[in-house]
Design an enzyme around this catalytic site. Structure first.
Site, PDB file in Angstrom:
ATOM      1  N   HIS A 368       2.419 -13.744   8.568  1.00 16.87           N
ATOM      2  CA  HIS A 368       1.765 -12.524   8.079  1.00 16.87           C
ATOM      3  C   HIS A 368       0.367 -12.309   8.637  1.00 16.87           C
ATOM      4  CE1 HIS A 368       4.621 -11.046   5.029  1.00 16.87           C
ATOM      5  NE2 HIS A 368       4.898 -12.319   4.796  1.00 16.87           N
ATOM      6  N   LYS A 559      -7.373  -1.331  -0.776  1.00 11.25           N
ATOM      7  CA  LYS A 559      -6.761  -2.537  -0.247  1.00 11.25           C
ATOM      8  C   LYS A 559      -7.718  -3.703  -0.498  1.00 11.25           C
ATOM      9  CE  LYS A 559      -6.324  -0.602   3.749  1.00 11.25           C
ATOM     10  NZ  LYS A 559      -5.052  -0.802   4.390  1.00 11.25           N
ATOM     11  N   ARG A 560      -7.216  -4.901  -0.292  1.00 16.33           N
ATOM     12  CA  ARG A 560      -8.048  -6.096  -0.396  1.00 16.33           C
ATOM     13  C   ARG A 560      -9.244  -5.968   0.534  1.00 16.33           C
ATOM     14  NH1 ARG A 560      -7.650 -10.740   2.802  1.00 16.33           N
ATOM     15  NH2 ARG A 560      -5.739  -9.915   3.754  1.00 16.33           N
ATOM     16  N   LYS A 565     -10.550  -5.254   7.757  1.00 14.20           N
ATOM     17  CA  LYS A 565      -9.978  -4.004   7.261  1.00 14.20           C
ATOM     18  C   LYS A 565     -10.982  -2.856   7.331  1.00 14.20           C
ATOM     19  CE  LYS A 565      -6.663  -6.380   4.257  1.00 14.20           C
ATOM     20  NZ  LYS A 565      -5.390  -5.894   4.823  1.00 14.20           N
ATOM     21  N   THR A 667       1.334  -2.339   4.227  1.00 15.37           N
ATOM     22  CA  THR A 667       2.359  -1.531   3.552  1.00 15.37           C
ATOM     23  C   THR A 667       1.726  -0.361   2.814  1.00 15.37           C
ATOM     24  OG1 THR A 667       2.312  -3.052   1.647  1.00 15.37           O
ATOM     25  CG2 THR A 667       4.050  -3.385   3.292  1.00 15.37           C
ATOM     26  N   LYS A 671       3.139   3.538   1.884  1.00 10.71           N
ATOM     27  CA  LYS A 671       3.149   4.141   0.545  1.00 10.71           C
ATOM     28  C   LYS A 671       2.464   5.496   0.548  1.00 10.71           C
ATOM     29  CE  LYS A 671       3.003  -0.542  -1.172  1.00 10.71           C
ATOM     30  NZ  LYS A 671       2.074  -1.657  -1.449  1.00 10.71           N
TER      31      LYS A 671
END
Length: 824
Positions: A368, A559-560, A565, A667, A671
């Site tokens: 991952h 998100k985390r 990110k 993901t 969504k």
């Protein structure tokens, strides 16, 4: 209404024939919760309804397990340290097709189904995308009628409950079990002994074979809790088995009798801490030991359970790999590989070669991450102290793989060192990803780009040695949770036009594309988005007391929190917009509401500092009279699946802006697109495939490509040059560094500025202008509401590939070689 047992919960009225769900609801309210109409609360109604639905699941649950044994089917065991399940009631109602019936039962007694759903605590079993993916896959495995089982840990506390104090993230205990959990069932007699520490004795048996015995261990019991996983409108009910740690003896009476009351229960407390909390702080030695304990604890109990089930129909191991696939969800469960070897060699008295052949044919591994520092490694010293026998086995695997590399691939010492299980540079460490690759028959990435990076960059030598071992299975999401449950308004609009087959076959959504030119359909589509926005606005006003413009672009990044990110890049854009408005307050501008949500790991200083910056920027922007409702910035605290189900349907723009080459898949991007948001993102993770599906004209792509990022760094990336040559960027950075957003806390954001100016590892400066330009395109398109709506419809219509049902079908065909088993 009176039930057959004269329950007094309902008023007298004619009872339908048979043992109805309403009867069960009344009985649980009266006999389990000991409440009547006068004393019952909304929370009691939630528990009574959940227990009633669980009762309905049990018959098919038992029937499913019995059918698997009778047919001796091949089974898949999905091992994951996280399962971010979300609330189970709503999902169960949808999958069991009981939503309307339960709505009526509650309405008759004065309750709202939507209100009582809010009483459910989310199971604190996961944190981010890894756990949510696992939960989606459980749903799809049951819907596709595959004989599959999930295994994890029943943490008493989730990762943490997030609060915000003076802009800073504050972690509080997330005791999700405070009111109990109606969905899991304790298996009182199903427990296994798990060993730690101790030493290894070696001795010769009567045949002159060397035998190993792990002795003087500290033991813990793993006790099983089961959660039923129903498929969508079928009779399959699969199982998620969660392990809870218990002491082998609760109480030392001798210590108690001597008056040493703390010592009397010390062993119990030390044992049971293993399943207390998700992800203990592993920046300290004690945290590292506890985290490795957690991994081995659930792996050991799971393998004992798998072998127990296998032995019901088999008296030898000849068909073990034929009947069993164990999917390792990331590196956390990889210690299962030496554990199965230990069981086969030490307990079952099997030779190394036979045991290794079985092991290699049993495990499959999902990677991952391509972030090198996130590839899990364990110090040999810690691993050997906690699991001495396993360290011996790992060293033997390492010795043999080195020999295999020399014979079959390369004699280059540097290549061998890269591929070895044991990293001998400096402090010796066990590379869990390398162990997973050599001990598994398949290794998969989770997006096309990610898999190519694994094959050609991260594990290039392994790919050359084992070219058939690496495959891609792009991640997916369950449409039952992320459209039908989360966005019932849009779901109804879609179903009215094309029927409801899309719930099981997301490719059916293609049919709605024909309505993009229908003005009535577009109007209904916009109304659905507006209503979803209104629900989010109500939540924001209730929880944060901030007024939001419903006509603004809802620009969302949830998100985390991690530097790669790039939530920070989003903040730079917010400050850029702020400066434009301040420079000309009367200029007409497309209004925006920028929404952040997510948690940072408690020990991740830089990520937590970005959260502080977001909140400080929000405080300035939201209170500035020149800005008004043209720009609002919000950080919604304590991100969860439930909060995501409120935010995602309301989003207009989905921020997927990680630096190219570091997001495995994502993901969240799927969504948002499934709910009609347009994506602004880099060519990273699954964004690449989303672009392929929806078309370049229906997505906003910006920034460097993955190979361009690598090339830039190889040539020598100098972020200060971007700062000096871009007046807009320079002004933004200067504002942060000059305490514009921290007037009472001078210098608190200096670490961010220093990191950006001197290193900028995640290339924010390099991508800044491209990002700003693309955001301008977003604003211009939003002015043409019909065109925006058409692109929103197209995004939903073309997102069918990203169903978790498709992902699981690919796992079943490419990797597991398992077939559906229909439950009558």
């Amino acid at each position: 209404m009176k039930t057959k047992n004269n329950s007094i919960f309902f008023t007298d009225k004619e009872k339908p024939e048979g043992y109805s769900l309403s009867n069960q609801f009344a009985e649980h309210m009266e006999f389990n919760l000991v409440k009547d109409r006068i004393t019952a609360t909304g929370e009691d109604a939630y528990f009574a309804l959940s227990l009633s639905l669980r009762d309905r699941l049990v018959k098919n649950w038992l029937r499913t397990q019995r059918k698997y044994f009778e047919k001796d089917v091949k089974r898949v065991y999905y091992l994951s340290l996280e399962f971010l399940m979300g609330r189970l009631l709503g999902n169960a109602l949808i999958n069991m097709d009981f939503y309307q019936q339960c709505y009526e039962i509650l309405r008759e007694d004065g309750y709202s189904l939507e209100d009582i759903r809010d009483y459910e605590n989310e199971m604190g079993l996961g944190n981010g995308g890894l756990g949510r993916l696992a939960a989606c896959y459980l749903d799809s495995m049951a819907t596709l009628e595959l004989p599959a089982f999930g295994y994890g840990i029943r943490y008493e506390y989730g990762i943490f409950e997030q609060d915000i104090e003076n802009g800073y993230q504050v972690e509080k205990a997330d005791y999700w079990l405070d009111a109990g959990n109606p969905w899991d069932i304790l298996r009182r007699k199903l427990k296994y002994r798990v060993k730690f520490y101790g030493r290894v004795e070696q001795q010769m048996d009567e045949n002159g074979e060397l035998q190993f015995k792990w002795v003087d261990t500290e033991d813990v019991l793993a006790v099983a809790y089961d959660v039923p996983i129903p498929g969508y409108k079928n009779s399959t009910v699969n199982n998620l088995r969660l392990w809870s740690a218990r002491a082998t003896s609760d109480f030392n009476f001798k210590d108690f009798d001597r008056g040493d009351y703390l010592a009397a229960v010390e062993r119990k407390n030390n044992s049971e801490i293993i399943s207390k909390v998700l992800y203990p702080n592993d920046t300290i030695v004690e945290g590292k030991f506890l985290r490795l304990k957690q991994q081995y604890f659930f792996v050991s109990a799971t393998l004992q359970d798998i072998i127990r089930k296998y032995k019901i129909n088999h008296d030898n191991y000849r068909k073990f790999a034929e009947k069993t696939t164990i999917q390792l969800n990331d590196t956390h469960p990889v210690v299962a590989i030496p554990e199965l070897m230990r069981i086969l060699i030490d307990d079952e008295k099997m030779g190394w070669n036979d045991a290794w052949e079985i092991t290699k044919k049993t495990f499959a591994y999902t990677n991952h991450t391509v972030v090198p520092e996130a590839l899990e490694e364990w110090p040999v010293k810690i691993f050997g102290e906690l699991l001495p026998r396993h360290l011996q086995i790992v060293y033997e695997i390492d010795r043999r793989i080195r020999e295999e590399i020399k014979e079959s691939y390369s004699t280059d010492s540097d290549v061998i060192a890269q591929m070895a299980i044991i990293d001998e540079r400096g402090e010796k460490r066990i590379r869990m990803a390398n162990l997973a690759i050599v001990g598994s028959y398949k290794v998969n990435g989770v997006a096309q780009l990610h898999t190519e990076i694994l094959k050609n960059v991260i594990f290039t030598h392994f790919h050359k040695l084992y070219p058939d071992k690496f495959v891609n299975v792009t991640n997916g999401i369950t449409p039952r949770r992320w459209l039908k449950t989360a966005n019932p308004i849009l779901s109804e609009i879609i179903t009215e036009k094309i029927g409801d087959r899309w719930v099981r076959n997301l490719d059916e959504l293609r049919k709605i594309e024909q309505f993009t030119d229908d003005p009535d359909f577009r109007e209904n589509w916009r109304n659905a988005k507006w209503l979803s926005k209104k629900l989010l606005i109500d939540y924001i006003e209730k929880e944060h007391s901030i007024k939001v413009n419903p006509e603004s672009i809802f620009d969302v990044q949830i998100k985390r929190f991690h530097e790669y990110k790039r939530q920070l890049l989003n903040v730079l854009h917010v400050i850029t917009l702020y400066n434009r408005i301040k420079a000309n307050p009367r200029e007409s501008i497309v209004p925006r509401t920028v929404i952040f949500s997510g948690k940072a790991a408690p020990a991740y200083f830089m990520a937590k500092l970005v959260i502080k910056l977001i909140n400080n920027v929000a405080d300035v922007v939201n209170k500035d009279p020149d800005i008004g409702d043209k720009l609002k910035v919000l950080f919604l605290k304590n991100y969860s699946v439930t909060l995501a189900e409120i935010i995602i349907p309301a989003a207009d723009l989905s921020e997927q802006i990680s630096v190219a080459g570091l997001e495995a898949s994502g993901t969240g991007n799927m969504k948002f697109a499934l709910n009609g948001a347009l994506t602004i993102g880099t060519m990273d993770g699954a964004n690449v495939e989303i672009r392929q599906e929806v078309g370049d004209e229906n997505i906003f792509i910006f920034g460097l490509l993955a190979d361009e990022v690598r090339s830039l760094k190889q040539k020598g990336y100098r972020p200060k040059e971007y700062y000096q040559n871009n007046p807009s960027l320079k002004k933004v950075i200067d504002m942060i560094s000059s305490n514009y957003f921290s007037k009472k806390e001078h210098g608190i954001f200096n670490p961010i500025i220093e990191s950006l100016m001197n290193v900028d590892y995640y290339c924010l400066f390099a991508d800044y202008q491209s990002y700003i330009d693309k955001q301008e395109e977003v604003s211009n398109l939003y002015l043409n509401i019909d065109e925006w709506t058409k692109k929103s419809i197209i995004n939903v219509a073309r997102i069918g590939k990203f169903s978790s049902d498709r992902s699981i079908k690919e796992y079943a065909e490419k990797i597991w070689k398992v077939k559906p088993c229909k439950i009558d």
